[in-house]
Design a protein around this motif. Structure first.
Motif, PDB file in Angstrom:
ATOM      1  N   ALA A  13       1.057  -1.287  -0.037  1.00 17.36           N
ATOM      2  CA  ALA A  13       0.071  -0.151  -0.160  1.00 17.36           C
ATOM      3  C   ALA A  13       0.916   1.198   0.064  1.00 17.36           C
ATOM      4  O   ALA A  13       1.300   1.598   0.975  1.00 17.36           O
ATOM      5  CB  ALA A  13      -0.861  -0.137   1.209  1.00 17.36           C
ATOM      6  N   GLY A  14       1.352   1.627  -1.160  1.00 13.72           N
ATOM      7  CA  GLY A  14       2.059   2.901  -1.245  1.00 13.72           C
ATOM      8  C   GLY A  14       3.590   2.426  -0.790  1.00 13.72           C
ATOM      9  O   GLY A  14       4.227   1.369  -1.332  1.00 13.72           O
ATOM     10  N   ASP A  15       4.142   3.084   0.264  1.00 14.08           N
ATOM     11  CA  ASP A  15       5.383   2.494   0.672  1.00 14.08           C
ATOM     12  C   ASP A  15       5.355   1.459   1.621  1.00 14.08           C
ATOM     13  O   ASP A  15       6.494   1.190   2.195  1.00 14.08           O
ATOM     14  CB  ASP A  15       6.210   3.896   1.126  1.00 14.08           C
ATOM     15  N   TRP A  16       4.229   1.090   2.131  1.00 12.78           N
ATOM     16  CA  TRP A  16       4.135   0.097   3.150  1.00 12.78           C
ATOM     17  C   TRP A  16       3.887  -1.311   2.826  1.00 12.78           C
ATOM     18  O   TRP A  16       3.000  -1.334   1.680  1.00 12.78           O
ATOM     19  CB  TRP A  16       2.768   0.821   4.011  1.00 12.78           C
ATOM     20  N   THR A  17       4.223  -2.184   3.445  1.00 13.94           N
ATOM     21  CA  THR A  17       3.739  -3.479   3.367  1.00 13.94           C
ATOM     22  C   THR A  17       3.004  -3.905   4.695  1.00 13.94           C
ATOM     23  O   THR A  17       3.247  -3.778   5.878  1.00 13.94           O
ATOM     24  CB  THR A  17       5.048  -4.529   3.360  1.00 13.94           C
ATOM     25  N   VAL A  18       1.653  -4.227   4.385  1.00 13.82           N
ATOM     26  CA  VAL A  18       0.607  -4.422   5.166  1.00 13.82           C
ATOM     27  C   VAL A  18       0.305  -5.924   5.422  1.00 13.82           C
ATOM     28  O   VAL A  18       0.389  -6.705   4.460  1.00 13.82           O
ATOM     29  CB  VAL A  18      -0.570  -3.534   5.065  1.00 13.82           C
ATOM     30  N   GLY A  19       0.455  -6.448   6.728  1.00 17.37           N
ATOM     31  CA  GLY A  19       0.071  -7.879   6.876  1.00 17.37           C
ATOM     32  C   GLY A  19      -0.849  -8.174   7.921  1.00 17.37           C
ATOM     33  O   GLY A  19      -1.210  -7.464   8.842  1.00 17.37           O
ATOM     34  N   VAL A  20      -1.569  -8.945   7.516  1.00 17.52           N
ATOM     35  CA  VAL A  20      -2.767  -9.700   8.632  1.00 17.52           C
ATOM     36  C   VAL A  20      -2.869 -11.127   8.639  1.00 17.52           C
ATOM     37  O   VAL A  20      -2.754 -11.873   7.779  1.00 17.52           O
ATOM     38  CB  VAL A  20      -4.347  -9.364   7.922  1.00 17.52           C
ATOM     39  N   GLY A  42       4.684  -2.141   7.911  1.00 18.59           N
ATOM     40  CA  GLY A  42       6.309  -1.945   7.860  1.00 18.59           C
ATOM     41  C   GLY A  42       6.610  -0.968   6.605  1.00 18.59           C
ATOM     42  O   GLY A  42       6.003  -1.391   5.689  1.00 18.59           O
ATOM     43  N   SER A  43       7.864  -0.535   6.707  1.00 13.95           N
ATOM     44  CA  SER A  43       8.348   0.120   5.596  1.00 13.95           C
ATOM     45  C   SER A  43       9.745   0.658   5.753  1.00 13.95           C
ATOM     46  O   SER A  43      10.051   0.471   7.060  1.00 13.95           O
ATOM     47  CB  SER A  43       7.482   1.562   5.285  1.00 13.95           C
ATOM     48  N   ASN A  44      10.479   1.180   4.980  1.00 14.94           N
ATOM     49  CA  ASN A  44      11.711   1.939   5.042  1.00 14.94           C
ATOM     50  C   ASN A  44      11.550   3.347   4.677  1.00 14.94           C
ATOM     51  O   ASN A  44      11.413   3.463   3.473  1.00 14.94           O
ATOM     52  CB  ASN A  44      12.863   1.202   4.344  1.00 14.94           C
ATOM     53  N   LEU A  45      11.653   4.315   5.509  1.00 15.43           N
ATOM     54  CA  LEU A  45      11.418   5.428   5.354  1.00 15.43           C
ATOM     55  C   LEU A  45      12.425   6.392   5.700  1.00 15.43           C
ATOM     56  O   LEU A  45      12.996   6.160   6.936  1.00 15.43           O
ATOM     57  CB  LEU A  45       9.975   6.072   6.073  1.00 15.43           C
ATOM     58  N   VAL A  93      10.607   1.110   9.723  1.00 18.99           N
ATOM     59  CA  VAL A  93       9.518   1.450  10.802  1.00 18.99           C
ATOM     60  C   VAL A  93       8.444   0.152  10.792  1.00 18.99           C
ATOM     61  O   VAL A  93       8.125  -0.430   9.525  1.00 18.99           O
ATOM     62  CB  VAL A  93       9.108   2.771  10.467  1.00 18.99           C
ATOM     63  N   LYS A  94       8.007  -0.169  11.629  1.00 16.74           N
ATOM     64  CA  LYS A  94       7.148  -1.163  11.874  1.00 16.74           C
ATOM     65  C   LYS A  94       5.836  -0.738  12.701  1.00 16.74           C
ATOM     66  O   LYS A  94       6.112  -0.446  14.117  1.00 16.74           O
ATOM     67  CB  LYS A  94       7.459  -2.481  12.071  1.00 16.74           C
ATOM     68  N   PHE A 138       5.357   0.485  17.939  1.00 11.76           N
ATOM     69  CA  PHE A 138       5.830   0.611  16.891  1.00 11.76           C
ATOM     70  C   PHE A 138       7.274   0.643  17.139  1.00 11.76           C
ATOM     71  O   PHE A 138       7.746   1.063  18.183  1.00 11.76           O
ATOM     72  CB  PHE A 138       5.169   1.707  16.154  1.00 11.76           C
ATOM     73  N   THR A 139       7.938   0.355  15.991  1.00 12.47           N
ATOM     74  CA  THR A 139       9.437   0.205  16.195  1.00 12.47           C
ATOM     75  C   THR A 139      10.047   1.067  14.891  1.00 12.47           C
ATOM     76  O   THR A 139       9.458   1.296  14.082  1.00 12.47           O
ATOM     77  CB  THR A 139       9.998  -1.062  16.198  1.00 12.47           C
ATOM     78  N   PHE A 140      11.358   1.901  15.289  1.00 11.43           N
ATOM     79  CA  PHE A 140      11.892   2.177  14.207  1.00 11.43           C
ATOM     80  C   PHE A 140      13.482   2.187  14.644  1.00 11.43           C
ATOM     81  O   PHE A 140      13.763   1.963  15.822  1.00 11.43           O
ATOM     82  CB  PHE A 140      11.715   3.846  14.165  1.00 11.43           C
ATOM     83  N   GLY A 141      14.468   1.983  13.556  1.00  5.96           N
ATOM     84  CA  GLY A 141      15.681   2.017  13.671  1.00  5.96           C
ATOM     85  C   GLY A 141      16.676   1.590  12.492  1.00  5.96           C
ATOM     86  O   GLY A 141      15.731   1.274  11.232  1.00  5.96           O
TER      87      GLY A 141
END
Length: 381
Positions: free
Chosen positions: A23-30, A83-86, A91-92, A120-123
């Motif tokens: 979804a755009g820059d994001w990978t969405v999981g369910v 999650g994505s790399n921005l 980030v997640k 959420f996480t970032f690093g």
């Protein structure tokens, strides 16, 4: 990603999500978890008191014999992640909602949900990973997430399985890792060494048998872990501490201080795990649930992968109080021995059969015994 972030993801992202999409820059999981186990228990001996998990009051839900079809150590869950790399940062975000299978009513709504995880996480590889939100604690996470009964039931305590879950080796081998609001940091690994620290929202004591005696203090709880992994081995040293404030006027405050040392090793089809916990106000099930009592927990486990699909295992745990204080209710120790077989039907479904015996001993010398068996399965999707 740091070791604790990886462990924390074990319940939500260890298995592939049923749906992953961009979804755009994001990978969405369910994805999620569903499980159910038929458990049958039989109790004998005296009423020990306190958090005696093997006596009739807790182990058999007030009866001599009892059965249930409910969750094992894991609840049912629905997990959503993104999650994505921005701008150079991974980030997640994760939100997980859990529910129970067994209740004591065939008509009442089973509408109680448990939002254990929302963080959420970032690093990145240079700075490590920061986590903010609600998630499992650092202390005790390696023991419970490496317990073979995580996919099964372990201690099939009827008082907790109805409306919640079984206990694995919680209260008979290790204290519960807990879920907390927290700000955690996992440093980048170097030569297999990991460092994890967390400022945790302080909690009140959570006694089951007696009334609450302490409230959350003004300072946060602190948890930390130093670990090393390599060549199939892992070793960890953990600690946690928090000040509890007495509810009664003029009462004495309590400072929890606990340590943990553990190790695991895998060589081909064989796996070994050993974990020791101890300290002041560590509790049987959770932080300070017995008040100002020193306790120790011992957990040993051996597994053998007989075939590509079948794993066999034997686990033994003891949780022991050092002090015969009022908060123990007279309980000296709980112990559990579980023999399990875990068959991977396919990549999603594991079928499980377990048998075990639990014993609770009183400081006065009496003992309660619970024999139990569990049969069922779990799916990760």
């Amino acid at each position: 990603m740091g070791s604790v972030i990886a462990v924390a993801a074990a319940l939500s992202a260890q298995h592939a999500s049923a749906v992953d999409f961009k979804a755009g820059d994001w990978t969405v999981g369910v994805g999620g978890i569903v499980n159910a186990y038929y458990t049958q228990v039989s109790c004998s001996g005296i009423a020990v008191g306190g958090l005696a998990l093997a006596d009739r009051g807790l182990g058999c839900g007030g009866k001599k014999d009892r059965s249930a079809v409910g969750n094992g150590l894991l609840p049912n869950g629905l997990v959503a992640s993104a999650g994505s790399n921005l701008s150079g940062y991974d980030v997640k975000a994760v939100v997980a909602i859990y529910s129970a299978t067994a209740t004591d009513s065939a008509v009442a709504q089973n509408s109680t949900v448990d939002v254990r995880q929302a963080y959420f996480t970032f690093g990145n590889a240079d700075m490590g990973t920061v986590k903010l939100g609600r998630d499992l604690g650092i202390f005790g996470s390696n023991a419970i997430l490496s317990d073979m009964t995580l996919l099964g039931a372990g201690l099939p305590v009827q008082a907790t399985q109805r409306g919640r879950v079984t206990l694995g080796h919680i209260g008979a081998g290790y204290s519960y890792m807990g879920y907390y609001g927290q700000i955690a940091y996992s440093a980048p690994k170097s030569a297999g060494v990991g460092i994890d620290v967390a400022l945790v929202s302080p909690v009140a004591d959570t006694p089951v048998i007696t009334a609450s005696r302490y409230s959350a203090g003004t300072a946060p709880q602190v948890q930390a872990q130093l670990s090393w992994s390599g060549s199939g081995a892992k070793v960890w040293l953990g600690a946690k501490t928090q000040k509890f404030e007495a509810l009664a006027a003029g009462g004495k405050d309590l400072t929890m201080s606990a340590m943990e040392l553990g190790a695991s090793y895998a060589d081909g089809p064989f796996g070994l795990l050993a974990n020791v916990q101890g300290g002041k106000a560590i509790g049987i099930l959770s932080d300070a649930d017995q008040g100002d009592v020193r306790g120790r927990n011992y957990f040993l486990q051996g597994t053998y992968k007989a075939t590509d699909k079948l794993k066999l295992g034997l686990g033994y745990g003891v949780s022991r109080n050092s002090d015969n204080a009022a908060g123990t209710g007279g309980l000296k120790q709980n112990a559990n021995l579980t023999l399990g077989a875990y068959y991977s039907l396919n990549s999603a479904v594991t079928l499980v059969g377990e048998v075990g015996q639990s014993r609770s001993k009183a400081f006065a010398g009496g003992e309660a015994k619970m024999n139990g068996a569990s049969l069922g399965g779990i799916i990760f999707f």
